[in-house]
Design a protein around this motif. Structure first.
Motif, PDB file in Angstrom:
ATOM      1  N   LYS A  14       0.830  -1.204   0.000  1.00 55.18           N
ATOM      2  CA  LYS A  14       0.000   0.000   0.000  1.00 55.18           C
ATOM      3  C   LYS A  14       0.861   1.248   0.000  1.00 55.18           C
ATOM      4  O   LYS A  14       0.514   2.241  -0.624  1.00 55.18           O
ATOM      5  N   ASP A  15       1.973   1.213   0.745  1.00 55.09           N
ATOM      6  CA  ASP A  15       2.835   2.375   0.902  1.00 55.09           C
ATOM      7  C   ASP A  15       4.275   1.881   1.034  1.00 55.09           C
ATOM      8  O   ASP A  15       4.606   1.186   1.998  1.00 55.09           O
ATOM      9  N   ALA A  16       5.124   2.227   0.086  1.00 55.16           N
ATOM     10  CA  ALA A  16       6.498   1.724   0.055  1.00 55.16           C
ATOM     11  C   ALA A  16       7.292   2.133   1.295  1.00 55.16           C
ATOM     12  O   ALA A  16       7.978   1.307   1.899  1.00 55.16           O
ATOM     13  N   LYS A  17       7.185   3.391   1.686  1.00 53.02           N
ATOM     14  CA  LYS A  17       7.953   3.863   2.847  1.00 53.02           C
ATOM     15  C   LYS A  17       7.499   3.161   4.126  1.00 53.02           C
ATOM     16  O   LYS A  17       8.319   2.684   4.907  1.00 53.02           O
ATOM     17  N   GLU A  18       6.183   3.074   4.324  1.00 56.45           N
ATOM     18  CA  GLU A  18       5.659   2.386   5.500  1.00 56.45           C
ATOM     19  C   GLU A  18       6.123   0.931   5.523  1.00 56.45           C
ATOM     20  O   GLU A  18       6.489   0.392   6.568  1.00 56.45           O
ATOM     21  N   THR A  19       6.128   0.288   4.367  1.00 54.20           N
ATOM     22  CA  THR A  19       6.530  -1.121   4.273  1.00 54.20           C
ATOM     23  C   THR A  19       8.007  -1.290   4.626  1.00 54.20           C
ATOM     24  O   THR A  19       8.367  -2.174   5.408  1.00 54.20           O
ATOM     25  N   VAL A  20       8.869  -0.444   4.082  1.00 50.12           N
ATOM     26  CA  VAL A  20      10.301  -0.494   4.403  1.00 50.12           C
ATOM     27  C   VAL A  20      10.508  -0.301   5.908  1.00 50.12           C
ATOM     28  O   VAL A  20      11.255  -1.055   6.548  1.00 50.12           O
ATOM     29  N   TRP A  22       8.323  -0.740   8.404  1.00 52.59           N
ATOM     30  CA  TRP A  22       7.737  -1.823   9.189  1.00 52.59           C
ATOM     31  C   TRP A  22       8.637  -3.059   9.178  1.00 52.59           C
ATOM     32  O   TRP A  22       8.922  -3.635  10.230  1.00 52.59           O
ATOM     33  N   TYR A  23       9.095  -3.476   7.999  1.00 59.33           N
ATOM     34  CA  TYR A  23       9.948  -4.664   7.916  1.00 59.33           C
ATOM     35  C   TYR A  23      11.293  -4.427   8.599  1.00 59.33           C
ATOM     36  O   TYR A  23      11.881  -5.356   9.159  1.00 59.33           O
ATOM     37  N   GLY A  24      11.790  -3.201   8.564  1.00 59.02           N
ATOM     38  CA  GLY A  24      13.017  -2.885   9.284  1.00 59.02           C
ATOM     39  C   GLY A  24      12.829  -2.982  10.787  1.00 59.02           C
ATOM     40  O   GLY A  24      13.626  -3.613  11.489  1.00 59.02           O
ATOM     41  N   LYS A  25      11.752  -2.388  11.287  1.00 55.28           N
ATOM     42  CA  LYS A  25      11.495  -2.367  12.733  1.00 55.28           C
ATOM     43  C   LYS A  25      11.041  -3.716  13.271  1.00 55.28           C
ATOM     44  O   LYS A  25      11.520  -4.180  14.306  1.00 55.28           O
ATOM     45  N   MET A  26      10.114  -4.368  12.563  1.00 55.86           N
ATOM     46  CA  MET A  26       9.516  -5.593  13.096  1.00 55.86           C
ATOM     47  C   MET A  26      10.342  -6.847  12.833  1.00 55.86           C
ATOM     48  O   MET A  26      10.396  -7.735  13.671  1.00 55.86           O
ATOM     49  N   LEU A  27      10.985  -6.929  11.666  1.00 55.21           N
ATOM     50  CA  LEU A  27      11.706  -8.156  11.308  1.00 55.21           C
ATOM     51  C   LEU A  27      13.193  -7.918  11.039  1.00 55.21           C
ATOM     52  O   LEU A  27      13.893  -8.815  10.576  1.00 55.21           O
ATOM     53  N   ASN A  28      13.659  -6.706  11.320  1.00 53.22           N
ATOM     54  CA  ASN A  28      15.084  -6.370  11.204  1.00 53.22           C
ATOM     55  C   ASN A  28      15.638  -6.606   9.788  1.00 53.22           C
ATOM     56  O   ASN A  28      16.778  -7.013   9.624  1.00 53.22           O
ATOM     57  N   MET A  29      14.814  -6.346   8.772  1.00 52.51           N
ATOM     58  CA  MET A  29      15.265  -6.489   7.385  1.00 52.51           C
ATOM     59  C   MET A  29      15.826  -5.152   6.901  1.00 52.51           C
ATOM     60  O   MET A  29      15.219  -4.105   7.119  1.00 52.51           O
ATOM     61  N   ASP A  30      16.968  -5.213   6.246  1.00 58.80           N
ATOM     62  CA  ASP A  30      17.576  -4.009   5.692  1.00 58.80           C
ATOM     63  C   ASP A  30      16.972  -3.674   4.338  1.00 58.80           C
ATOM     64  O   ASP A  30      16.686  -4.558   3.520  1.00 58.80           O
ATOM     65  N   PHE A  31      16.800  -2.388   4.100  1.00 59.43           N
ATOM     66  CA  PHE A  31      16.335  -1.849   2.823  1.00 59.43           C
ATOM     67  C   PHE A  31      17.540  -1.808   1.900  1.00 59.43           C
ATOM     68  O   PHE A  31      18.532  -1.148   2.192  1.00 59.43           O
ATOM     69  N   ILE A  32      17.497  -2.553   0.790  1.00 57.42           N
ATOM     70  CA  ILE A  32      18.703  -2.678  -0.031  1.00 57.42           C
ATOM     71  C   ILE A  32      18.620  -2.029  -1.408  1.00 57.42           C
ATOM     72  O   ILE A  32      19.658  -1.763  -2.008  1.00 57.42           O
ATOM     73  N   LEU A  33      17.399  -1.754  -1.919  1.00 56.13           N
ATOM     74  CA  LEU A  33      17.320  -1.208  -3.266  1.00 56.13           C
ATOM     75  C   LEU A  33      15.939  -0.635  -3.519  1.00 56.13           C
ATOM     76  O   LEU A  33      14.944  -1.158  -3.020  1.00 56.13           O
ATOM     77  N   ALA A  34      15.901   0.455  -4.293  1.00 54.93           N
ATOM     78  CA  ALA A  34      14.636   1.017  -4.759  1.00 54.93           C
ATOM     79  C   ALA A  34      14.768   1.294  -6.250  1.00 54.93           C
ATOM     80  O   ALA A  34      15.800   1.788  -6.707  1.00 54.93           O
ATOM     81  N   ILE A  35      13.724   0.951  -6.990  1.00 55.38           N
ATOM     82  CA  ILE A  35      13.653   1.238  -8.419  1.00 55.38           C
ATOM     83  C   ILE A  35      12.309   1.898  -8.657  1.00 55.38           C
ATOM     84  O   ILE A  35      11.276   1.398  -8.189  1.00 55.38           O
ATOM     85  N   PHE A  53      13.208  -3.336  -2.344  1.00 52.83           N
ATOM     86  CA  PHE A  53      13.817  -4.635  -2.081  1.00 52.83           C
ATOM     87  C   PHE A  53      14.364  -4.658  -0.657  1.00 52.83           C
ATOM     88  O   PHE A  53      15.051  -3.718  -0.236  1.00 52.83           O
ATOM     89  N   LEU A  54      14.088  -5.752   0.053  1.00 58.37           N
ATOM     90  CA  LEU A  54      14.515  -5.923   1.442  1.00 58.37           C
ATOM     91  C   LEU A  54      15.346  -7.191   1.570  1.00 58.37           C
ATOM     92  O   LEU A  54      15.047  -8.201   0.934  1.00 58.37           O
ATOM     93  N   ASP A  55      16.359  -7.129   2.426  1.00 53.00           N
ATOM     94  CA  ASP A  55      17.229  -8.279   2.670  1.00 53.00           C
ATOM     95  C   ASP A  55      16.556  -9.200   3.688  1.00 53.00           C
ATOM     96  O   ASP A  55      16.430  -8.858   4.863  1.00 53.00           O
ATOM     97  N   ALA A  56      16.126 -10.371   3.225  1.00 55.98           N
ATOM     98  CA  ALA A  56      15.479 -11.344   4.104  1.00 55.98           C
ATOM     99  C   ALA A  56      16.473 -12.385   4.618  1.00 55.98           C
ATOM    100  O   ALA A  56      16.080 -13.418   5.155  1.00 55.98           O
ATOM    101  N   GLY A  57      17.775 -12.138   4.449  1.00 58.98           N
ATOM    102  CA  GLY A  57      18.809 -13.015   5.001  1.00 58.98           C
ATOM    103  C   GLY A  57      19.284 -14.080   4.039  1.00 58.98           C
ATOM    104  O   GLY A  57      18.512 -14.632   3.255  1.00 58.98           O
ATOM    105  N   GLN A  58      20.557 -14.348   4.070  1.00 60.52           N
ATOM    106  CA  GLN A  58      21.222 -15.421   3.318  1.00 60.52           C
ATOM    107  C   GLN A  58      20.907 -15.404   1.822  1.00 60.52           C
ATOM    108  O   GLN A  58      20.672 -16.437   1.205  1.00 60.52           O
TER     109      GLN A  58
END
Length: 180
Positions: A14-20, A22-35, A53-58
């Motif tokens: 729904k919202d790219a910024k909110e999603t980045v 939320w995933y950073g705060k709640m699941l500790n995923m790093d924001f790695i790329l925007a196109i 794009f978010l880093d989901a590990g490994q």
């Protein structure tokens, strides 16, 4: 010929910024790329979008598209909420419980811990309405996987013929079913 690995999995948001955030705060995923483009490269359709794009590990990458010109997001009404989900693996049960406590402390409603025998899971929704699962292996996972591997083809064949749940692996959820 064989696939090397998943490159990325993409969903709508729904919202790219909110999603980045939320995933950073709640699941500790790093924001790695925007196109961002005004035209879809594959179809050449004029349609502005933000692709994050978010880093989901490994080497696993989770991506989202925000599509401001499209109708509001919805779900397939014929698919139950529990069915379509994104599952992430965590190290162990202690990590799973820590995530559960963290999510709940931040106002996220969490279902579980559910014991699937092979693994243990919690479930929750991201701000876009996508169901997420965190799963950790059971200490006896390898032995149980061998047991499941021995019956997978028989189960698939029986399902294909009857469309009824084969009982070859009913043992997996006996503990959970006994609780209800």
């Amino acid at each position: 010929m064989k696939i090397d690995q998943m490159h990325h999995v993409a969903y709508r948001c729904k919202d790219a910024k909110e999603t980045v955030e939320w995933y950073g705060k709640m699941l500790n995923m790093d924001f790695i790329l925007a196109i961002a483009e005004d035209k879809v490269p594959s179809t050449h359709e004029p349609d502005p979008y933000m692709h994050i794009f978010l880093d989901a590990g490994q080497g696993n990458v989770l991506a989202f598209f925000e599509l401001p010109t499209k109708p509001e997001m919805g779900r397939d009404p014929n698919t139950p909420e529990w069915c379509q989900h994104i599952a992430y693996k965590v190290k162990d049960r202690a990590t799973l419980i820590a995530f559960k406590e963290h999510l709940e402390a931040n106002g996220v409603e969490v279902l579980g811990v559910t014991d699937h025998s092979l693994f243990h899971s919690i479930y929750f929704f991201d701000p876009n309405g996508h169901r997420c699962e965190l799963a950790c292996p059971d200490p006896e996972e390898e032995a149980m996987l061998a047991r499941m591997d021995a019956v997978k083809w028989q189960m698939l064949e029986e399902w294909s013929q009857t469309k009824r749940a084969p009982k070859h692996a009913a043992w997996m959820h006996e503990k959970e079913l006994a609780k209800s």
